[in-house]
Design an enzyme around this catalytic site. Structure first.
Site, PDB file in Angstrom:
ATOM      1  N   ASN A  43       0.854  -1.188   0.000  1.00  0.00           N
ATOM      2  CA  ASN A  43       0.000   0.000   0.000  1.00  0.00           C
ATOM      3  C   ASN A  43       0.892   1.242   0.000  1.00  0.00           C
ATOM      4  O   ASN A  43       1.785   1.374   0.837  1.00  0.00           O
ATOM      5  CB  ASN A  43      -0.893  -0.031   1.250  1.00  0.00           C
ATOM      6  CG  ASN A  43      -1.918   1.088   1.260  1.00  0.00           C
ATOM      7  OD1 ASN A  43      -1.573   2.263   1.185  1.00  0.00           O
ATOM      8  ND2 ASN A  43      -3.183   0.735   1.359  1.00  0.00           N
ATOM      9  N   HIS A  54      -3.283   0.273  -3.574  1.00  0.00           N
ATOM     10  CA  HIS A  54      -3.372  -0.740  -2.527  1.00  0.00           C
ATOM     11  C   HIS A  54      -2.276  -1.782  -2.757  1.00  0.00           C
ATOM     12  O   HIS A  54      -1.686  -1.863  -3.838  1.00  0.00           O
ATOM     13  CB  HIS A  54      -4.744  -1.400  -2.562  1.00  0.00           C
ATOM     14  CG  HIS A  54      -5.835  -0.531  -2.001  1.00  0.00           C
ATOM     15  ND1 HIS A  54      -7.054  -1.019  -1.605  1.00  0.00           N
ATOM     16  CD2 HIS A  54      -5.862   0.813  -1.770  1.00  0.00           C
ATOM     17  CE1 HIS A  54      -7.807  -0.013  -1.144  1.00  0.00           C
ATOM     18  NE2 HIS A  54      -7.111   1.100  -1.249  1.00  0.00           N
ATOM     19  N   GLU A  56      -2.500  -4.987  -3.154  1.00  0.00           N
ATOM     20  CA  GLU A  56      -2.816  -5.955  -4.206  1.00  0.00           C
ATOM     21  C   GLU A  56      -2.690  -5.331  -5.593  1.00  0.00           C
ATOM     22  O   GLU A  56      -2.187  -5.972  -6.523  1.00  0.00           O
ATOM     23  CB  GLU A  56      -4.240  -6.496  -4.018  1.00  0.00           C
ATOM     24  CG  GLU A  56      -4.443  -7.265  -2.716  1.00  0.00           C
ATOM     25  CD  GLU A  56      -4.892  -6.384  -1.549  1.00  0.00           C
ATOM     26  OE1 GLU A  56      -4.557  -5.173  -1.541  1.00  0.00           O
ATOM     27  OE2 GLU A  56      -5.569  -6.896  -0.651  1.00  0.00           O
ATOM     28  N   ASP A 144      -8.044   5.084   4.825  1.00  0.00           N
ATOM     29  CA  ASP A 144      -7.776   3.991   3.873  1.00  0.00           C
ATOM     30  C   ASP A 144      -9.009   3.130   3.640  1.00  0.00           C
ATOM     31  O   ASP A 144      -9.228   2.654   2.524  1.00  0.00           O
ATOM     32  CB  ASP A 144      -6.612   3.129   4.355  1.00  0.00           C
ATOM     33  CG  ASP A 144      -6.033   2.296   3.219  1.00  0.00           C
ATOM     34  OD1 ASP A 144      -5.639   2.896   2.205  1.00  0.00           O
ATOM     35  OD2 ASP A 144      -6.016   1.064   3.317  1.00  0.00           O
TER      36      ASP A 144
END
Ligand code: ZN
Length: 149
Positions: A43, A54, A56, A144
């Site tokens: 992140n 992020h 991922e 977030d």
């Protein structure tokens, strides 16, 4: 063959890198079914001023282009949010390894309902890392996850 725990180690190392940079400690990595690392990331909301960066998505983008994702495994230190769960569905990633879902539960159960193989490790180190971060930086954490003040 690489184990889920070994893949999580790569994601955890990424999360710690993010923390050292002053960011949110969430890390991820994308592997193929043979255990080859395709991409890794963390992140970088704070570091890059980008709320879409992020863990991922960072790992996914660092992996570069690929024709087919069915045989890939996304490993992440924390249950994937809806945005990242959407990425998994969009590109047909076949499996997700989740470090923990105690401090935040995103879309991993929804992914399982749609045929994605989910491995929830309930890793204590990941739980401790997020628990400490949320206690120390609640305003950053709420930003977030999109929780209003
Ligand atoms: Zn996400």
């Amino acid at each position: 063959m690489i184990t889920a725990e070994e893949m999580l180690t790569t994601a955890y190392t990424e999360a710690q890198l993010g923390l050292a940079e002053g960011g949110i400690p969430i890390g991820a990595a994308l592997f193929d079914s043979a255990g080859n690392l395709l991409g890794r990331g963390h992140n970088r909301r704070v570091q890059a001023g980008d709320p879409s960066l992020h863990a991922e998505t960072d790992a996914f983008r660092n992996a570069g282009r690929r024709r087919d994702y069915r045989d890939t495994i996304m490993v992440t230190t924390l249950s994937p949010c809806w945005y990242c769960s959407g990425l998994v569905r969009q590109f047909g990633i076949g499996a997700v390894v989740v470090g923990e879902a105690r401090t935040f539960s995103g879309g991993h159960e929804w992914l399982a309902e749609h045929g994605v193989s989910i491995t929830l490790l309930d890793d204590q180190e990941c739980v401790d890392m997020m628990t400490k971060f949320i206690a120390e930086r609640p305003e950053l954490w709420n930003e977030d996850i999109g929780v209003a003040e």
